[in-house]
Enzyme design. Structure first.
Site, mmCIF file in Angstrom:
data_model
loop_
_atom_site.group_PDB
_atom_site.id
_atom_site.type_symbol
_atom_site.label_atom_id
_atom_site.label_comp_id
_atom_site.label_asym_id
_atom_site.label_seq_id
_atom_site.Cartn_x
_atom_site.Cartn_y
_atom_site.Cartn_z
ATOM 1 N N HIS A 71 -9.453 -43.245 -0.225
ATOM 2 C CA HIS A 71 -10.337 -42.537 0.546
ATOM 3 C C HIS A 71 -11.196 -41.682 -0.531
ATOM 4 C CE1 HIS A 71 -9.873 -43.313 4.675
ATOM 5 N NE2 HIS A 71 -8.790 -43.366 4.423
ATOM 6 N N LYS A 111 -13.339 -49.940 1.625
ATOM 7 C CA LYS A 111 -13.729 -48.966 2.078
ATOM 8 C C LYS A 111 -15.055 -48.608 1.376
ATOM 9 C CE LYS A 111 -9.327 -46.994 4.021
ATOM 10 N NZ LYS A 111 -8.145 -46.873 3.575
ATOM 11 N N SER A 123 -6.123 -39.219 4.804
ATOM 12 C CA SER A 123 -7.156 -39.533 5.665
ATOM 13 C C SER A 123 -7.256 -38.850 7.179
ATOM 14 C CB SER A 123 -6.864 -41.183 5.914
ATOM 15 O OG SER A 123 -5.889 -41.258 6.754
#
Ligand SMILES: *Cc1c(COP(=O)(O)O)cnc(C)c1O
Length: 413
Positions: free
Chosen positions: A227, A258, A199
Site C-alpha cells: 500500500h 495495486k 490497509s
C-alpha cells in the site's frame, strides 16, 4: 467433434454427503453472523467512474488504483506491445524456460526505483511473502512481526521454523521488548517485519524508529510495501522514503497489483545474495508460473512514468488532503493521517452496511468493513483516493456521504 453440455456432478450416496452438509452449514453460519461477503460485478475497466452490471455508473472510492494506472493508456499500450513481441504466456516456471529479457529488465528496474540491488518477481505479493521466510531463516533465528501484519506475512512466517515474536501494533516499546527477548534467547539472526502501510487504518509504520531499534539489536528490517509502492514519499519510492530511511531497509516486498498498474504480480527486492538465494529456494517462485509478459511489459512502462514525473503521486496527495478535510468538515470522524486510505468511522457494523448500500444508490461505490476484518465496534467505510479522481468526483462523493449520513442519523441534519 461434438460439444455437449457437461452434466452437473451431484455426489450422492458416496459417503460424502455429511461433508457437503457441513460446508453448507458453515456458509449459513457466515451469513447468520452478517459476515457474508458478496461481490459486486463491474462491467467496465477499473477507473474513477465504473459501470455496474445493472447499468448504474458510480464513482469508485474503494480500489487500490492509487495512481489511476489500472487503465492508463500508456500502460495498456505497453501491455499490448509486450503481448505482440513476447507472446501471451510462457508455460513455464522461471528456471526451466520462463525467463525473458523483459523479466530481467523489470527486476532491474524495480531495484533501481527502490534503491536496492536486485529483485525477484512472483505471481503475487502473497507469494513473495509466502516464500520469503523459510529459505532465509531457520530454527536458531527470530522473526518479530507487527500484530496487524498482512495475512500473507502471517502465512509466510508459519511456513518457517524460526522462533516468532509478535509485537503490539505499531508499539515501539513492545517491539524493543521482543528484540530483547530474542537476544536473550540467543537468536542467531533477528528479522523485524512490518507492513509499510496498514490497509485497514492507513497507519504508516514508524520505519525510522524501527531502523534505530533494529540497529541497536543487530536485527534486519523487512517491510511489505503493497500500500505504498509508487506513491508514498516525495518521489513515490515508498514508506522508507516517507520516513527518511530510503536505502536503509534490508528487504522490501511489494505488489504490481495495486498502484503499479493493478494487474497482478509481486516481488521481493534487496541485497543481491538474498535475492539469489530466494531464486534457489523460494517455493512459490520455483513451483509456480512466470508472470505474464504483458504484465511485465506494462509494469516497465509504469516505472517509466513514475521515474519521469511525480505528477500522479502529487495529484493523489492533493486529492487525499482535499477529501480528508472535506469529509471531516461535514462531520464524519476519520482515522487521522496522510495516506489515501481514509477510514470513515461508523463503529456499528449494521450502520456501516446501510451507509455503504445508500451510498451506492447515490452513485458512490465504497464498501464497509466490519468484524472480523476490523475489531468489534470499529466498523467503517474505507475510502481510497486515486489520482484518477477529479475534484468534481470528490465533491460528489462528499455530498453523497453527507446525505446518506444524515438519513441514517450518523450526522446531525
Ligand atoms: C494486497 C496486499 C498483499 C497481496 O498482494 P497481491 O499481489 O495481490 O498478492 C500483500 N501484502 C499487503 C500488505 C497487501 O496489502
Amino acid at each position: 467433434m461434438t460439444t455437449t453440455t457437461a452434466s452437473v456432478f451431484v455426489p450422492t450416496n458416496r459417503g460424502t454427503d455429511a461433508f457437503y452438509a457441513h460446508v453448507r452449514h458453515e456458509l449459513d453460519g457466515v451469513r447468520e453472523q452478517g459476515l457474508f461477503k458478496g461481490e459486486r460485478i463491474i462491467a467496465t475497466p477499473q477507473g474513477a467512474l465504473i459501470r455496474l452490471q445493472d447499468g448504474r455508473e458510480v464513482i469508485n472510492m474503494c480500489a487500490n488504483n492509487y495512481l489511476g494506472l489500472s487503465s492508463h493508456p500508456k500502460v495498456v499500450e505497453a501491455a499490448h506491445e509486450a503481448l505482440r513481441t513476447h507472446g501471451y504466456g510462457l508455460s513455464s516456471v522461471r528456471f526451466i524456460c520462463g525467463t525473458q529479457d523483459l523479466h530481467k529488465t523489470l527486476e532491474q528496474r524495480i531495484a533501481r526505483f527502490l534503491g536496492t540491488e536486485d529483485t525477484i518477481l512472483y505471481a503475487a505479493a502473497f507469494d513473495a511473502n509466502g516464500g520469503l521466510f523459510e529459505p532465509l531463516l531457520g530454527e536458531q533465528d527470530a522473526i518479530i512481526s507487527d500484530a496487524l501484519n498482512h495475512a500473507s506475512i502471517i502465512d509466510g512466517i508459519r511456513l518457517c521454523k524460526a522462533q516468532r515474536w509478535r509485537y503490539a501494533h505499531n508499539d515501539m516499546a513492545d517491539l524493543e521488548r521482543c528484540l530483547q527477548e530474542a537476544q536473550a534467547k540467543g537468536a542467531r539472526f533477528k528479522m523485524v517485519f512490518t507492513d509499510g502501510v496498514f490497509s485497514m487504518d492507513g497507519t504508516i509504520a514508524q520505519l525510522d524508529k524501527i531502523r534505530t531499534l533494529c540497529d541497536r539489536y543487530g536485527a534486519l528490517m523487512a517491510i511489505d510495501e503493497c500500500h505504498a509502492n509508487g506513491f508514498m514519499g516525495a518521489t513515490g519510492r515508498g514508506t522508507h522514503e516517507y520516513r527518511g530511511v530510503l536505502g536503509q531497509v534490508d528487504i522490501i516486498t511489494g505488489t504490481l497489483g495495486k498502484a503499479l498498474g493493478g494487474a497482478s504480480g509481486g516481488f521481493t527486492t534487496g541485497k543481491r545474495e538474498v535475492i539469489e538465494l530466494l531464486r534457489q529456494r523460494s517455493r512459490p517462485y520455483l513451483f509456480s508460473n512466470t508472470v505474464a509478459p504483458s504484465i511485465v511489459g506494462a509494469s516497465i512502462a509504469v516505472l517509466d512514468l513514475l521515474e519521469a514525473s511525480t505528477a500522479l503521486r502529487d495529484k493523489l496527495e492533493a486529492n487525499t488532503r482535499y477529501f480528508r478535510q472535506a469529509i471531516q468538515e461535514v462531520g464524519f470522524s476519520i482515522k487521522p493521517g496522510d495516506h489515501p486510505i481514509v477510514p470513515i468511522m461508523v463503529y456499528d457494523a449494521v450502520k456501516a452496511q446501510q451507509l455503504s448500500a445508500r451510498l451506492l444508490e447515490l452513485g458512490v461505490f465504497a464498501v464497509g468493513f466490519f468484524y472480523p476484518v476490523v475489531p468489534q465496534g470499529q466498523a467503517r467505510i474505507r475510502v481510497q483516493l486515486s489520482a484518477a479522481h477529479d475534484t468534481a468526483h470528490l465533491q460528489r462523493a462528499v455530498a453523497a456521504f453527507t446525505q446518506a449520513g444524515r438519513e441514517l442519523g450518523l450526522l446531525s441534519a
